[in-house]
Design a protein around this motif. Structure first.
Motif, PDB file in Angstrom:
ATOM      1  N   VAL A  18      -1.865  30.319  -3.857  1.00  0.00           N
ATOM      2  CA  VAL A  18      -2.417  29.112  -3.053  1.00  0.00           C
ATOM      3  C   VAL A  18      -1.634  27.943  -3.740  1.00  0.00           C
ATOM      4  O   VAL A  18      -1.129  26.967  -2.992  1.00  0.00           O
ATOM      5  CB  VAL A  18      -4.027  29.015  -3.268  1.00  0.00           C
ATOM      6  N   GLU A  19      -1.480  27.822  -5.050  1.00  0.00           N
ATOM      7  CA  GLU A  19      -0.982  26.679  -5.851  1.00  0.00           C
ATOM      8  C   GLU A  19       0.567  26.696  -5.389  1.00  0.00           C
ATOM      9  O   GLU A  19       1.060  25.479  -5.357  1.00  0.00           O
ATOM     10  CB  GLU A  19      -1.033  26.697  -7.124  1.00  0.00           C
ATOM     11  N   ILE A  20       1.421  27.752  -5.085  1.00  0.00           N
ATOM     12  CA  ILE A  20       2.696  27.913  -4.796  1.00  0.00           C
ATOM     13  C   ILE A  20       2.873  27.174  -3.528  1.00  0.00           C
ATOM     14  O   ILE A  20       3.622  26.452  -3.057  1.00  0.00           O
ATOM     15  CB  ILE A  20       3.225  29.108  -5.035  1.00  0.00           C
ATOM     16  N   GLY A  21       1.894  27.712  -2.783  1.00  0.00           N
ATOM     17  CA  GLY A  21       1.972  27.095  -1.219  1.00  0.00           C
ATOM     18  C   GLY A  21       1.767  25.566  -1.277  1.00  0.00           C
ATOM     19  O   GLY A  21       2.242  25.069  -0.441  1.00  0.00           O
ATOM     20  N   TYR A  22       0.816  25.306  -1.765  1.00  0.00           N
ATOM     21  CA  TYR A  22       0.493  23.842  -2.048  1.00  0.00           C
ATOM     22  C   TYR A  22       1.581  23.071  -2.397  1.00  0.00           C
ATOM     23  O   TYR A  22       1.839  21.857  -1.781  1.00  0.00           O
ATOM     24  CB  TYR A  22      -0.717  23.383  -2.877  1.00  0.00           C
ATOM     25  N   ALA A  23       2.197  23.637  -3.367  1.00  0.00           N
ATOM     26  CA  ALA A  23       3.448  22.722  -4.107  1.00  0.00           C
ATOM     27  C   ALA A  23       4.587  22.790  -3.218  1.00  0.00           C
ATOM     28  O   ALA A  23       5.049  21.595  -3.025  1.00  0.00           O
ATOM     29  CB  ALA A  23       3.824  23.499  -5.460  1.00  0.00           C
ATOM     30  N   LEU A  24       4.902  23.616  -2.422  1.00  0.00           N
ATOM     31  CA  LEU A  24       5.895  23.753  -1.257  1.00  0.00           C
ATOM     32  C   LEU A  24       5.759  22.789  -0.165  1.00  0.00           C
ATOM     33  O   LEU A  24       6.289  22.244   0.080  1.00  0.00           O
ATOM     34  CB  LEU A  24       6.227  25.282  -0.931  1.00  0.00           C
ATOM     35  N   CYS A  25       4.422  22.903   0.311  1.00  0.00           N
ATOM     36  CA  CYS A  25       4.025  22.081   1.503  1.00  0.00           C
ATOM     37  C   CYS A  25       3.775  20.536   1.210  1.00  0.00           C
ATOM     38  O   CYS A  25       4.593  19.853   1.685  1.00  0.00           O
ATOM     39  CB  CYS A  25       2.591  22.724   1.935  1.00  0.00           C
ATOM     40  N   SER A  26       3.187  20.221  -0.044  1.00  0.00           N
ATOM     41  CA  SER A  26       3.276  18.915  -0.321  1.00  0.00           C
ATOM     42  C   SER A  26       4.629  18.406  -0.722  1.00  0.00           C
ATOM     43  O   SER A  26       4.969  17.321  -0.713  1.00  0.00           O
ATOM     44  CB  SER A  26       2.235  18.646  -1.599  1.00  0.00           C
ATOM     45  N   ALA A  68      12.278  18.934  -5.504  1.00  0.00           N
ATOM     46  CA  ALA A  68      12.232  19.980  -6.670  1.00  0.00           C
ATOM     47  C   ALA A  68      11.276  19.239  -7.869  1.00  0.00           C
ATOM     48  O   ALA A  68      10.507  20.088  -8.378  1.00  0.00           O
ATOM     49  CB  ALA A  68      13.423  19.970  -7.345  1.00  0.00           C
ATOM     50  N   ALA A  69      11.240  17.866  -7.973  1.00  0.00           N
ATOM     51  CA  ALA A  69      10.261  17.557  -8.929  1.00  0.00           C
ATOM     52  C   ALA A  69       8.751  17.490  -8.552  1.00  0.00           C
ATOM     53  O   ALA A  69       8.069  17.802  -9.609  1.00  0.00           O
ATOM     54  CB  ALA A  69      10.613  15.887  -8.956  1.00  0.00           C
ATOM     55  N   ARG A  70       8.738  17.462  -7.430  1.00  0.00           N
ATOM     56  CA  ARG A  70       7.221  17.679  -7.045  1.00  0.00           C
ATOM     57  C   ARG A  70       6.931  19.158  -7.100  1.00  0.00           C
ATOM     58  O   ARG A  70       5.650  19.486  -7.525  1.00  0.00           O
ATOM     59  CB  ARG A  70       6.955  17.316  -5.468  1.00  0.00           C
ATOM     60  N   VAL A  71       7.508  20.062  -6.832  1.00  0.00           N
ATOM     61  CA  VAL A  71       7.280  21.621  -7.075  1.00  0.00           C
ATOM     62  C   VAL A  71       7.207  21.796  -8.565  1.00  0.00           C
ATOM     63  O   VAL A  71       6.001  22.414  -8.763  1.00  0.00           O
ATOM     64  CB  VAL A  71       8.238  22.348  -6.513  1.00  0.00           C
ATOM     65  N   ILE A  72       8.005  21.285  -9.296  1.00  0.00           N
ATOM     66  CA  ILE A  72       7.947  21.455 -10.839  1.00  0.00           C
ATOM     67  C   ILE A  72       6.702  20.859 -11.362  1.00  0.00           C
ATOM     68  O   ILE A  72       5.865  21.685 -11.930  1.00  0.00           O
ATOM     69  CB  ILE A  72       8.960  21.035 -11.346  1.00  0.00           C
ATOM     70  N   THR A  73       6.362  19.737 -10.917  1.00  0.00           N
ATOM     71  CA  THR A  73       5.204  19.083 -11.618  1.00  0.00           C
ATOM     72  C   THR A  73       3.817  19.599 -11.140  1.00  0.00           C
ATOM     73  O   THR A  73       2.844  19.774 -11.830  1.00  0.00           O
ATOM     74  CB  THR A  73       5.188  17.651 -11.273  1.00  0.00           C
ATOM     75  N   VAL A  74       3.708  20.150 -10.020  1.00  0.00           N
ATOM     76  CA  VAL A  74       2.426  20.759  -9.338  1.00  0.00           C
ATOM     77  C   VAL A  74       2.319  22.091 -10.258  1.00  0.00           C
ATOM     78  O   VAL A  74       1.170  22.264 -10.696  1.00  0.00           O
ATOM     79  CB  VAL A  74       2.419  20.906  -7.806  1.00  0.00           C
ATOM     80  N   ARG A  79      -0.292  25.237 -14.538  1.00  0.00           N
ATOM     81  CA  ARG A  79      -0.044  26.326 -15.463  1.00  0.00           C
ATOM     82  C   ARG A  79      -1.069  25.965 -16.698  1.00  0.00           C
ATOM     83  O   ARG A  79      -1.530  26.728 -17.530  1.00  0.00           O
ATOM     84  CB  ARG A  79       1.454  26.582 -15.893  1.00  0.00           C
ATOM     85  N   THR A  80      -0.826  24.551 -17.017  1.00  0.00           N
ATOM     86  CA  THR A  80      -1.540  23.913 -18.215  1.00  0.00           C
ATOM     87  C   THR A  80      -2.691  23.302 -17.909  1.00  0.00           C
ATOM     88  O   THR A  80      -3.404  22.824 -18.809  1.00  0.00           O
ATOM     89  CB  THR A  80      -0.842  22.892 -18.823  1.00  0.00           C
ATOM     90  N   ALA A  81      -3.452  23.514 -16.941  1.00  0.00           N
ATOM     91  CA  ALA A  81      -4.612  22.849 -16.679  1.00  0.00           C
ATOM     92  C   ALA A  81      -5.861  23.900 -17.288  1.00  0.00           C
ATOM     93  O   ALA A  81      -5.634  25.129 -17.062  1.00  0.00           O
ATOM     94  CB  ALA A  81      -5.166  22.805 -15.133  1.00  0.00           C
ATOM     95  N   PRO A  82      -6.739  23.117 -17.940  1.00  0.00           N
ATOM     96  CA  PRO A  82      -7.681  23.770 -18.639  1.00  0.00           C
ATOM     97  C   PRO A  82      -8.752  24.479 -17.818  1.00  0.00           C
ATOM     98  O   PRO A  82      -8.984  23.779 -16.698  1.00  0.00           O
ATOM     99  CB  PRO A  82      -8.487  22.729 -19.717  1.00  0.00           C
ATOM    100  N   GLN A  83      -8.927  25.881 -18.199  1.00  0.00           N
ATOM    101  CA  GLN A  83     -10.119  26.583 -17.095  1.00  0.00           C
ATOM    102  C   GLN A  83     -11.299  26.358 -17.859  1.00  0.00           C
ATOM    103  O   GLN A  83     -11.310  26.537 -19.075  1.00  0.00           O
ATOM    104  CB  GLN A  83      -9.395  27.802 -17.088  1.00  0.00           C
ATOM    105  N   PRO A  84     -12.313  26.230 -17.033  1.00  0.00           N
ATOM    106  CA  PRO A  84     -13.632  26.466 -17.597  1.00  0.00           C
ATOM    107  C   PRO A  84     -13.972  27.730 -18.434  1.00  0.00           C
ATOM    108  O   PRO A  84     -13.355  28.673 -17.753  1.00  0.00           O
ATOM    109  CB  PRO A  84     -14.875  26.300 -16.379  1.00  0.00           C
ATOM    110  N   SER A  85     -14.876  27.639 -19.326  1.00  0.00           N
ATOM    111  CA  SER A  85     -14.812  28.953 -20.288  1.00  0.00           C
ATOM    112  C   SER A  85     -15.775  29.966 -19.444  1.00  0.00           C
ATOM    113  O   SER A  85     -15.797  31.182 -19.744  1.00  0.00           O
ATOM    114  CB  SER A  85     -15.276  28.521 -21.530  1.00  0.00           C
TER     115      SER A  85
END
Length: 94
Positions: A18-26, A68-74, A79-85
């Motif tokens: 889903v995140e890859i799809g969002y990155a590509l579409c946005s 390219a910049a948008r895909v990379i930043t998303v 990848r680095t977003a903290p996940q709830p424990s």
């Protein structure tokens, strides 16, 4: 991935997809908007040949760089977003 180096769960794979799809579409949307803003006047109006060529070439350079910049930043942010424990909790101290 799990803490002991195992395979990803189906939920993790789905979240990545889903995140890859969002990155590509946005990124495609942002690149199209920026290209239209830069090169649009050259396509819509009768401008001098030099200015028209400059606007078109600038749009052709800026749009892929923005894509390219948008895909990379998303994807890096995902990848680095903290996940709830704990599932369903937003703060580990809750």
């Amino acid at each position: 991935m799990t803490g002991h180096g195992g395979r990803r769960s189906q939920a993790e794979r789905d979240a990545i997809t889903v995140e890859i799809g969002y990155a590509l579409c946005s990124a495609a949307f942002a690149a199209a908007v920026v290209f239209g803003a830069i090169a649009g006047p050259a396509l819509l109006f009768e401008l001098p040949r030099t200015l028209s060529a400059l606007l078109l070439h600038t749009g052709q350079v800026v749009a892929p760089v923005l894509f390219a910049a948008r895909v990379i930043t998303v994807l890096v942010r995902f990848r680095t977003a903290p996940q709830p424990s704990q599932p369903g909790r937003t703060n580990p101290d809750s």
